[in-house]
Write a protein that holds these residues in place. Structure first.
Motif, PDB file in Angstrom:
ATOM      1  N   ASP A 187     -35.070  54.691  37.726  1.00  0.00           N
ATOM      2  CA  ASP A 187     -36.019  55.748  38.060  1.00  0.00           C
ATOM      3  C   ASP A 187     -35.347  57.046  38.490  1.00  0.00           C
ATOM      4  O   ASP A 187     -35.919  58.122  38.338  1.00  0.00           O
ATOM      5  CB  ASP A 187     -36.945  55.289  39.186  1.00  0.00           C
ATOM      6  N   ASP A 188     -34.127  56.953  39.034  1.00  0.00           N
ATOM      7  CA  ASP A 188     -33.460  58.160  39.512  1.00  0.00           C
ATOM      8  C   ASP A 188     -33.163  59.139  38.393  1.00  0.00           C
ATOM      9  O   ASP A 188     -33.175  60.353  38.599  1.00  0.00           O
ATOM     10  CB  ASP A 188     -32.166  57.810  40.256  1.00  0.00           C
ATOM     11  N   VAL A 189     -32.922  58.612  37.189  1.00  0.00           N
ATOM     12  CA  VAL A 189     -32.671  59.480  36.030  1.00  0.00           C
ATOM     13  C   VAL A 189     -33.795  59.378  35.001  1.00  0.00           C
ATOM     14  O   VAL A 189     -33.777  60.086  33.987  1.00  0.00           O
ATOM     15  CB  VAL A 189     -31.323  59.139  35.356  1.00  0.00           C
ATOM     16  N   ASN A 190     -34.766  58.511  35.262  1.00  0.00           N
ATOM     17  CA  ASN A 190     -35.811  58.233  34.282  1.00  0.00           C
ATOM     18  C   ASN A 190     -37.144  57.989  34.995  1.00  0.00           C
ATOM     19  O   ASN A 190     -37.700  56.901  34.957  1.00  0.00           O
ATOM     20  CB  ASN A 190     -35.394  57.004  33.453  1.00  0.00           C
ATOM     21  N   PRO A 191     -37.678  59.018  35.665  1.00  0.00           N
ATOM     22  CA  PRO A 191     -38.890  58.825  36.467  1.00  0.00           C
ATOM     23  C   PRO A 191     -40.128  58.450  35.652  1.00  0.00           C
ATOM     24  O   PRO A 191     -41.066  57.890  36.206  1.00  0.00           O
ATOM     25  CB  PRO A 191     -39.074  60.180  37.163  1.00  0.00           C
ATOM     26  N   THR A 192     -40.130  58.743  34.342  1.00  0.00           N
ATOM     27  CA  THR A 192     -41.284  58.388  33.513  1.00  0.00           C
ATOM     28  C   THR A 192     -41.206  56.955  32.995  1.00  0.00           C
ATOM     29  O   THR A 192     -42.113  56.497  32.306  1.00  0.00           O
ATOM     30  CB  THR A 192     -41.409  59.340  32.310  1.00  0.00           C
ATOM     31  N   LYS A 193     -40.106  56.250  33.308  1.00  0.00           N
ATOM     32  CA  LYS A 193     -39.913  54.855  32.922  1.00  0.00           C
ATOM     33  C   LYS A 193     -39.857  54.677  31.402  1.00  0.00           C
ATOM     34  O   LYS A 193     -40.269  53.629  30.867  1.00  0.00           O
ATOM     35  CB  LYS A 193     -40.988  53.952  33.536  1.00  0.00           C
ATOM     36  N   ALA A 194     -39.355  55.686  30.695  1.00  0.00           N
ATOM     37  CA  ALA A 194     -39.219  55.588  29.247  1.00  0.00           C
ATOM     38  C   ALA A 194     -38.297  54.428  28.884  1.00  0.00           C
ATOM     39  O   ALA A 194     -37.322  54.146  29.576  1.00  0.00           O
ATOM     40  CB  ALA A 194     -38.675  56.892  28.677  1.00  0.00           C
ATOM     41  N   SER A 195     -38.610  53.774  27.771  1.00  0.00           N
ATOM     42  CA  SER A 195     -37.860  52.589  27.356  1.00  0.00           C
ATOM     43  C   SER A 195     -36.663  52.950  26.495  1.00  0.00           C
ATOM     44  O   SER A 195     -36.664  53.953  25.779  1.00  0.00           O
ATOM     45  CB  SER A 195     -38.770  51.656  26.553  1.00  0.00           C
ATOM     46  N   SER A 196     -35.646  52.108  26.549  1.00  0.00           N
ATOM     47  CA  SER A 196     -34.539  52.213  25.616  1.00  0.00           C
ATOM     48  C   SER A 196     -35.065  52.133  24.191  1.00  0.00           C
ATOM     49  O   SER A 196     -36.018  51.404  23.909  1.00  0.00           O
ATOM     50  CB  SER A 196     -33.540  51.073  25.856  1.00  0.00           C
ATOM     51  N   GLY A 197     -34.439  52.857  23.295  1.00  0.00           N
ATOM     52  CA  GLY A 197     -34.855  52.812  21.894  1.00  0.00           C
ATOM     53  C   GLY A 197     -34.482  51.532  21.193  1.00  0.00           C
ATOM     54  O   GLY A 197     -34.962  51.277  20.083  1.00  0.00           O
TER      55      GLY A 197
END
Length: 282
Positions: free
Chosen positions: A128-138
């Motif tokens: 979450d610290d670098v990905n607050p939108t919780k986007a998934s790995s491709g």
């Protein structure tokens, strides 16, 4: 985006969940199935139509043979097995894996009724610290093994999650511009480790916290979730933080077999467990 490993991608998922579980989604006959051939045996997963972007991306990679010859590069017994790192295809023994990706992420499709029961297929992601939108790995994914919980354990976890809601409300209140002086006092007391002063100061805003908390939706495990977590098991602390986009419908014993292998540094299996191929099946 640099994918590291599940210590970053998943274990950090023990954070606030402020979603209330809805009616549990049940897989339908029209959903796509994928056969995963591994060196330990075959696993069949069914992909949820409720998560179309994640489903379609996974199918694109499957049909493009992207996953063929990749490893299950991170395995934690009683938790999960993770794969999908393209750098694992030709990795020599002992190489740390988990950083490979496809150069893009998939928007989160987190549904409160798709949860981390045993056999759940979900997307890894950065924290979450670098990905607050919780986007998934491709490309990186994990399959839940998990463990069986008691009702008492679920109740305790539920209480912890709702305590996290109170902490979030506290942070929201203390961060308001009109509370700048109050925030500075908290920081000062923290720096000086003046615990009694901190508690007394917190007590002054406790009525505000309780007012917001009492009006908020509380996290609660649904009857369907409780049944799953107390029978087949899973990893309930991940719910609400990662996109679950399918489930194992055949081959849970193969998941158990992979999860039980001996691992070394970075939880990489000592002997490679490889995805030989994946294919869409009827």
């Amino acid at each position: 985006m640099a994918i590291k490993n599940l210590k970053t991608l998943i274990i950090s998922g023990m954070v606030l969940i402020s979603l209330t579980s809805a009616n549990t989604f049940k897989p339908g006959e029209g959903e796509t199935k994928v056969l995963i051939h591994t060196t330990k045996g075959d696993i069949v997963v069914e992909l949820y139509n409720e998560t179309p972007q994640t489903r379609d991306n996974f199918l694109k990679l499957v049909n493009g043979k992207f996953y063929d010859s990749t490893l299950f590069h991170r395995v934690i017994q009683g938790f999960m097995i993770q794969g999908g790192d393209p750098q694992s295809k030709k990795a020599v023994a002992g190489t740390m894996l988990g950083n490979g990706d496809v150069g893009y992420t998939i928007p989160a499709e987190i549904k409160p009724d798709l949860f981390h029961k045993k056999g759940a297929l979900a997307c890894a992601r950065t924290g979450d610290d670098v990905n607050p939108t919780k986007a998934s790995s491709g490309c990186q994914f994990y399959i839940v093994q998990g463990k069986v919980f008691t009702d008492a354990e679920l109740n305790q976890m539920q209480d912890q999650m709702n305590m996290g809601l109170k902490q979030q409300i506290f942070s929201s209140i203390i961060s308001k511009p009109e509370n700048a002086a109050l925030k500075q006092r908290f920081i000062m007391f923290q720096q000086k480790s003046e615990i009694d002063s901190l508690r007394a100061l917190a007590a002054t805003i406790e009525p505000q916290i309780d007012s917001v908390y009492n009006k908020s939706s509380k996290f609660t495990f649904s009857a369907e979730e409780r049944k799953a977590y107390t029978t087949i098991g899973g990893t309930p602390h991940l719910d609400g933080n990662y996109t679950v986009f399918g489930e194992v419908i055949q081959g849970l014993n193969i998941v158990d077999s992979i999860a039980s292998v001996k691992v070394g540094q970075g939880d990489r299996p000592m002997q490679d467990v490889r995805v030989l191929s994946m294919e869409v099946v009827k």
